[in-house]
Design an enzyme around this catalytic site. Structure first.
Site, PDB file in Angstrom:
ATOM      1  N   ARG A 107      54.377  20.880 103.110  1.00  0.00           N
ATOM      2  CA  ARG A 107      53.665  21.493 104.077  1.00  0.00           C
ATOM      3  C   ARG A 107      54.530  22.782 104.457  1.00  0.00           C
ATOM      4  O   ARG A 107      55.663  22.406 105.077  1.00  0.00           O
ATOM      5  CB  ARG A 107      53.481  20.493 105.276  1.00  0.00           C
ATOM      6  CG  ARG A 107      52.904  21.160 106.632  1.00  0.00           C
ATOM      7  CD  ARG A 107      52.218  20.144 107.330  1.00  0.00           C
ATOM      8  NE  ARG A 107      51.027  19.577 107.002  1.00  0.00           N
ATOM      9  CZ  ARG A 107      50.153  18.991 107.615  1.00  0.00           C
ATOM     10  NH1 ARG A 107      50.223  18.748 108.985  1.00  0.00           N
ATOM     11  NH2 ARG A 107      49.124  18.460 107.262  1.00  0.00           N
ATOM     12  N   HIS A 134      44.324  23.963 102.442  1.00  0.00           N
ATOM     13  CA  HIS A 134      44.600  22.432 102.673  1.00  0.00           C
ATOM     14  C   HIS A 134      43.881  21.326 101.482  1.00  0.00           C
ATOM     15  O   HIS A 134      42.837  20.588 101.728  1.00  0.00           O
ATOM     16  CB  HIS A 134      44.197  22.192 104.050  1.00  0.00           C
ATOM     17  CG  HIS A 134      44.685  20.851 104.660  1.00  0.00           C
ATOM     18  ND1 HIS A 134      45.814  19.989 103.838  1.00  0.00           N
ATOM     19  CD2 HIS A 134      44.708  20.188 105.814  1.00  0.00           C
ATOM     20  CE1 HIS A 134      46.191  18.848 104.551  1.00  0.00           C
ATOM     21  NE2 HIS A 134      45.600  18.907 105.850  1.00  0.00           N
ATOM     22  N   GLN A 137      43.203  17.496 102.037  1.00  0.00           N
ATOM     23  CA  GLN A 137      42.041  17.431 103.281  1.00  0.00           C
ATOM     24  C   GLN A 137      40.725  17.405 102.502  1.00  0.00           C
ATOM     25  O   GLN A 137      39.839  16.498 102.606  1.00  0.00           O
ATOM     26  CB  GLN A 137      42.173  18.534 104.220  1.00  0.00           C
ATOM     27  CG  GLN A 137      41.339  18.394 105.504  1.00  0.00           C
ATOM     28  CD  GLN A 137      41.471  17.156 106.230  1.00  0.00           C
ATOM     29  OE1 GLN A 137      42.543  16.721 106.790  1.00  0.00           O
ATOM     30  NE2 GLN A 137      40.553  16.026 106.389  1.00  0.00           N
ATOM     31  N   ASP A 220      37.027  22.853 112.622  1.00  0.00           N
ATOM     32  CA  ASP A 220      38.461  22.780 112.893  1.00  0.00           C
ATOM     33  C   ASP A 220      38.930  23.373 114.082  1.00  0.00           C
ATOM     34  O   ASP A 220      38.407  24.125 114.619  1.00  0.00           O
ATOM     35  CB  ASP A 220      39.031  23.051 111.571  1.00  0.00           C
ATOM     36  CG  ASP A 220      40.675  22.765 111.368  1.00  0.00           C
ATOM     37  OD1 ASP A 220      41.117  22.117 112.233  1.00  0.00           O
ATOM     38  OD2 ASP A 220      41.166  23.497 110.310  1.00  0.00           O
ATOM     39  N   CYS A 259      38.812  17.564 110.484  1.00  0.00           N
ATOM     40  CA  CYS A 259      40.077  17.344 109.830  1.00  0.00           C
ATOM     41  C   CYS A 259      41.105  16.786 110.587  1.00  0.00           C
ATOM     42  O   CYS A 259      41.882  15.543 110.329  1.00  0.00           O
ATOM     43  CB  CYS A 259      40.669  18.487 109.126  1.00  0.00           C
ATOM     44  SG  CYS A 259      41.297  19.526 110.055  1.00  0.00           S
ATOM     45  N   ARG A 287      41.771  10.033 103.610  1.00  0.00           N
ATOM     46  CA  ARG A 287      42.990  10.917 102.874  1.00  0.00           C
ATOM     47  C   ARG A 287      44.055   9.794 102.382  1.00  0.00           C
ATOM     48  O   ARG A 287      44.311  10.308 101.041  1.00  0.00           O
ATOM     49  CB  ARG A 287      44.063  11.397 104.092  1.00  0.00           C
ATOM     50  CG  ARG A 287      42.939  12.431 105.174  1.00  0.00           C
ATOM     51  CD  ARG A 287      42.924  13.645 104.320  1.00  0.00           C
ATOM     52  NE  ARG A 287      44.244  14.018 103.715  1.00  0.00           N
ATOM     53  CZ  ARG A 287      45.301  15.048 104.658  1.00  0.00           C
ATOM     54  NH1 ARG A 287      44.876  15.303 106.043  1.00  0.00           N
ATOM     55  NH2 ARG A 287      46.433  15.401 103.969  1.00  0.00           N
TER      56      ARG A 287
END
Ligand code: CP
Ligand code: NVA
Length: 300
Positions: A107, A134, A137, A220, A259, A287
């Protein structure tokens, strides 16, 4: 020594729809029968390095849980370890770590850091979020949409908010599995015309236009990690893009996705995120299932 080329998962660039569908099928099978998946111990004796420059709840927990369920072990290197490439070159870090680890989850602030790690590492690299993408996700989100809508083909998703990393990964994946994406963003916060054209997604200024006939309404945060200094300015600009009960009245049959983490009262109201259309906790659970399947596909 194996001559098999290692595979990475950095974004949906160059990933065909059929491969995404196969991954989702595996995730759904494993979700339906988690015991078999545990018994197979695909990652027995293997170690996954989790290198995170930014905070995480879902991505870290779901990856660590998935690795544990598959019989492997994780080593976490968090933000306190500094940014990747700061203490030593990305090349040295990647080459040394590849001698110990069997895979990496990264990340980062800059997507290029992940690209460079993948270039120098001899083990698979998975993008657990960068400024641009991402993909883990989006993979979990496709699984959720498939479950909730019963299909992906022909599903209409409306993303209301910032054209950020999450939105980009949705834009790169949804059309490839037969779903469509309409985005509503304030001027100056949308994707380039070239990206929209290549992805095959539509951009609107008016949220009500984007969510016409939507099966899924997605949002988001307005300021992503790394954009904290812009948060106040963005709050004013994005206010008309808030997912409120009033806006959702225009899409009464749609499910609502986020998310997470959410900034309740900003991009989404409490009434909507806690309301009957919201599927955010099932979405978060997926996830785990999507990433367990991804690990199996990259490491089995
Ligand atoms: N959605 C997501 O990636 O959450 P975290 O930042 O908590 O990992
Ligand atoms: N767009 C958000 C997603 C967090 C999971 C961010 O990058 O901060």
């Amino acid at each position: 020594m194996s001559t098999k080329k290692k595979r990475d998962f950095l974004s949906f660039d160059n990933i065909p729809g059929a491969e995404i569908v196969a991954l989702l099928e595996l995730a759904a099978r494993q979700k339906a029968d988690p015991e078999t998946c545990r018994q197979r111990q695909t990652l027995h004796g293997r170690v996954v390095g989790i290198f995170f420059e930014k905070a995480s709840l879902r991505t870290r927990l779901s990856f660590e849980t998935a690795v544990y369920q598959l019989g492997g072990h994780c080593i976490y290197m968090g933000p306190e370890s500094g940014r990747i490439g700061e203490r030593e070159s990305i090349k040295d870090l990647a080459k040394v770590s590849s001698r110990y680890l069997d895979a990496f989850v990264l990340r980062t602030y800059k997507h290029d850091t992940i690209v460079q790690m993948a270039h120098y590492a001899s083990k698979p690299v998975i993008n657990g979020l960068s400024d641009l993408h991402h993909p883990c996700q989006a993979l979990g989100d496709l699984l959720t949409i498939q479950e909730k809508c019963g299909r992906l083909q022909g599903v209409k998703v409306a993303f209301i908010g910032d054209c950020n990393n999450v939105c980009r990964s949705l834009a790169q994946s949804l059309p490839r599995v037969g779903a469509s994406l309409s985005i509503a963003s304030p001027q100056g916060y949308g994707f380039s015309g070239a990206f929209l054209k290549s992805a095959g997604v539509a951009l609107f200024a008016d949220p009500a236009e984007a969510l016409q006939n939507a099966d899924v309404v997605y949002t988001d945060v307005w300021a992503s990690m790394g954009q904290e200094s812009e948060a106040a300015h963005r709050r004013a600009i994005f206010q008309p893009y808030q997912i409120s009960a009033e806006l959702m009245a225009k899409a009464p049959k749609a499910i609502v996705m986020h998310c997470l983490p959410a900034h309740r009262g900003e991009e989404i109201t409490d009434a909507v995120i806690d309301g009957p259309q919201s599927v955010v906790y099932d979405q978060a659970e997926n996830r785990l299932h999507a990433q367990r399947a991804l690990l199996c596909s990259l490491l089995d």
